[in-house]
Design a protein around this motif. Structure first.
Motif, PDB file in Angstrom:
ATOM      1  N   ASP A 119     136.515  66.285 115.347  1.00 19.28           N
ATOM      2  CA  ASP A 119     136.366  65.363 114.229  1.00 19.28           C
ATOM      3  C   ASP A 119     137.464  65.650 113.212  1.00 19.28           C
ATOM      4  N   ALA A 120     138.212  64.622 112.824  1.00 19.71           N
ATOM      5  CA  ALA A 120     139.344  64.809 111.911  1.00 19.71           C
ATOM      6  C   ALA A 120     138.905  65.301 110.540  1.00 19.71           C
ATOM      7  N   GLU A 121     137.670  65.011 110.128  1.00 15.95           N
ATOM      8  CA  GLU A 121     137.202  65.414 108.801  1.00 15.95           C
ATOM      9  C   GLU A 121     136.555  66.792 108.804  1.00 15.95           C
ATOM     10  N   GLY A 133     132.126  54.564 117.025  1.00 14.13           N
ATOM     11  CA  GLY A 133     132.729  54.765 115.721  1.00 14.13           C
ATOM     12  C   GLY A 133     133.952  55.661 115.713  1.00 14.13           C
ATOM     13  N   ILE A 134     134.458  56.048 116.915  1.00  6.94           N
ATOM     14  CA  ILE A 134     135.616  56.941 117.013  1.00  6.94           C
ATOM     15  C   ILE A 134     136.869  56.133 117.298  1.00  6.94           C
ATOM     16  N   ARG A 135     137.940  56.441 116.591  1.00  4.10           N
ATOM     17  CA  ARG A 135     139.211  55.742 116.700  1.00  4.10           C
ATOM     18  C   ARG A 135     139.962  56.194 117.951  1.00  4.10           C
ATOM     19  N   VAL A 172     145.053  69.411 120.874  1.00  3.40           N
ATOM     20  CA  VAL A 172     143.975  68.988 119.964  1.00  3.40           C
ATOM     21  C   VAL A 172     144.182  67.531 119.584  1.00  3.40           C
ATOM     22  N   ILE A 173     143.158  66.714 119.789  1.00  2.00           N
ATOM     23  CA  ILE A 173     143.149  65.336 119.307  1.00  2.00           C
ATOM     24  C   ILE A 173     142.232  65.283 118.094  1.00  2.00           C
ATOM     25  N   ASN A 174     142.787  65.000 116.932  1.00  2.36           N
ATOM     26  CA  ASN A 174     141.993  64.840 115.715  1.00  2.36           C
ATOM     27  C   ASN A 174     141.511  63.400 115.639  1.00  2.36           C
ATOM     28  N   ALA A 175     140.257  63.195 115.966  1.00  2.00           N
ATOM     29  CA  ALA A 175     139.693  61.849 116.062  1.00  2.00           C
ATOM     30  C   ALA A 175     139.150  61.389 114.718  1.00  2.00           C
ATOM     31  N   GLY A 225     139.200  53.668 108.958  1.00  2.00           N
ATOM     32  CA  GLY A 225     137.749  53.732 108.903  1.00  2.00           C
ATOM     33  C   GLY A 225     137.082  52.636 108.098  1.00  2.00           C
ATOM     34  N   GLU A 226     137.808  51.611 107.690  1.00  2.00           N
ATOM     35  CA  GLU A 226     137.232  50.556 106.855  1.00  2.00           C
ATOM     36  C   GLU A 226     136.282  49.682 107.657  1.00  2.00           C
ATOM     37  N   GLN A 227     135.124  49.382 107.070  1.00  2.00           N
ATOM     38  CA  GLN A 227     134.121  48.543 107.718  1.00  2.00           C
ATOM     39  C   GLN A 227     134.106  47.181 107.002  1.00  2.00           C
ATOM     40  N   VAL A 228     134.796  46.224 107.580  1.00  2.00           N
ATOM     41  CA  VAL A 228     134.959  44.916 106.941  1.00  2.00           C
ATOM     42  C   VAL A 228     133.854  43.972 107.409  1.00  2.00           C
ATOM     43  N   THR A 229     133.169  43.364 106.462  1.00  2.00           N
ATOM     44  CA  THR A 229     132.147  42.372 106.762  1.00  2.00           C
ATOM     45  C   THR A 229     132.486  41.071 106.035  1.00  2.00           C
ATOM     46  N   GLY A 230     131.727  40.023 106.311  1.00  2.00           N
ATOM     47  CA  GLY A 230     131.909  38.765 105.595  1.00  2.00           C
ATOM     48  C   GLY A 230     133.142  37.986 105.989  1.00  2.00           C
TER      49      GLY A 230
END
Length: 264
Positions: free
Chosen positions: A17-19, A74-76, A93-96, A196-201
């Motif tokens: 996990d990248a974070e 939810g993983i890029r 290492v892959i930082n996802a 990581g943006e969650q765009v709606t509408g």
């Protein structure tokens, strides 16, 4: 007479996990061989183990990329490059990071006037990022729901391009996106996603293209040039909508009399 046996090597690494830096298990991954100018990808049923580890065996010398195959988790689709020369490669290492997503509705413009009975769930919607190298084929494709709604996940940051394809083999009418609206505001310069943006509408206004151009090519002074030696290409001049995708054919064929028809 045979050559010497070809040496192969083992590759190993982790997806974290990248974070938080914690290992991510059950993440699908693939391998790409080549350069930024072209190559080939292999995606099987390869998943990281409980410790987030991945392993590849019998790898020949060359330049590679191990990449995450985005799924609905939810993983890029992040990746890590490496080169095999004359020994095994470990500790990759892959930082996802967290994937961006889009959700909204598809609306048909002029459907009542055209008399077309359109079913949104007969369409696939595609989304991909401009100037982004994908190792597994390129875009995220989802079926539009019967009520016109859609959701696309697994996206990276950047400007988004959209496209549509029909599920029916008998329906090849070209579609174009006339307008993309976000919360009621038209995105004239394109829709850009952040990490990581969650765009709606979102509201995608699409339309079947029914216009056609009929014509012919005339060659002055040498009418004997066969049509097989000629080709033409249709280029839109409206730069304001150049980031929208159209499913029409931009390169119509010529018949034996050098006549052409451009539909859609």
């Amino acid at each position: 007479v045979v050559g010497r046996p070809v040496s192969t090597f083992k590759i190993s690494g982790r997806v974290v996990d990248a974070e938080t830096g914690k290992p991510l298990s059950n993440i699908k991954y693939g391998i790409y061989q080549g350069t930024e100018h072209g190559g080939s990808s292999t995606v099987g049923r390869n998943y990281t183990n409980a410790n987030g580890e991945f392993r590849l065996e019998n790898v020949l010398p060359g330049k590679y990329v191990v990449f995450i195959v985005p799924e609905d988790n939810g993983i890029r689709g992040d990746s890590v490059p490496f080169e095999v020369v004359d020994h095994d490669v470990g500790d990759l290492v892959i930082n996802a990071g967290k994937a961006a997503s889009l959700s909204g509705v598809v609306v048909f413009e002029g459907a009542e006037e055209s008399g077309t009975k359109i079913k949104p769930n007969d369409l696939f919607i595609n989304a991909w990022m401009e100037n982004t190298q994908y190792f597994f084929g390129g875009n995220s494709s989802r079926t539009v729901s019967p009520d016109g709604s859609f959701r696309i996940e697994g996206l990276q940051k950047g400007r988004v391009r959209f496209g549509f394809a029909s599920r029916s083999q008998n329906d090849r009418k070209p579609l174009a996106i006339m307008r993309v609206e976000r919360d009621g505001v038209a995105q004239t310069d394109g829709l850009t996603l952040k990490d990581g943006e969650q765009v709606t509408g979102l509201r995608l206004v699409v339309k079947y293209l029914t216009g056609a151009i009929h014509g012919e090519i005339r060659v002055e002074g040498d009418e004997e040039i066969p049509s097989s030696r000629l080709s033409m290409w249709l280029t839109p001049l409206d730069s304001n909508r150049s980031w929208y995708s159209t499913s029409g054919d931009p390169s119509p064929r010529l018949d034996s009399r050098k006549r052409f028809v451009v539909e859609g």
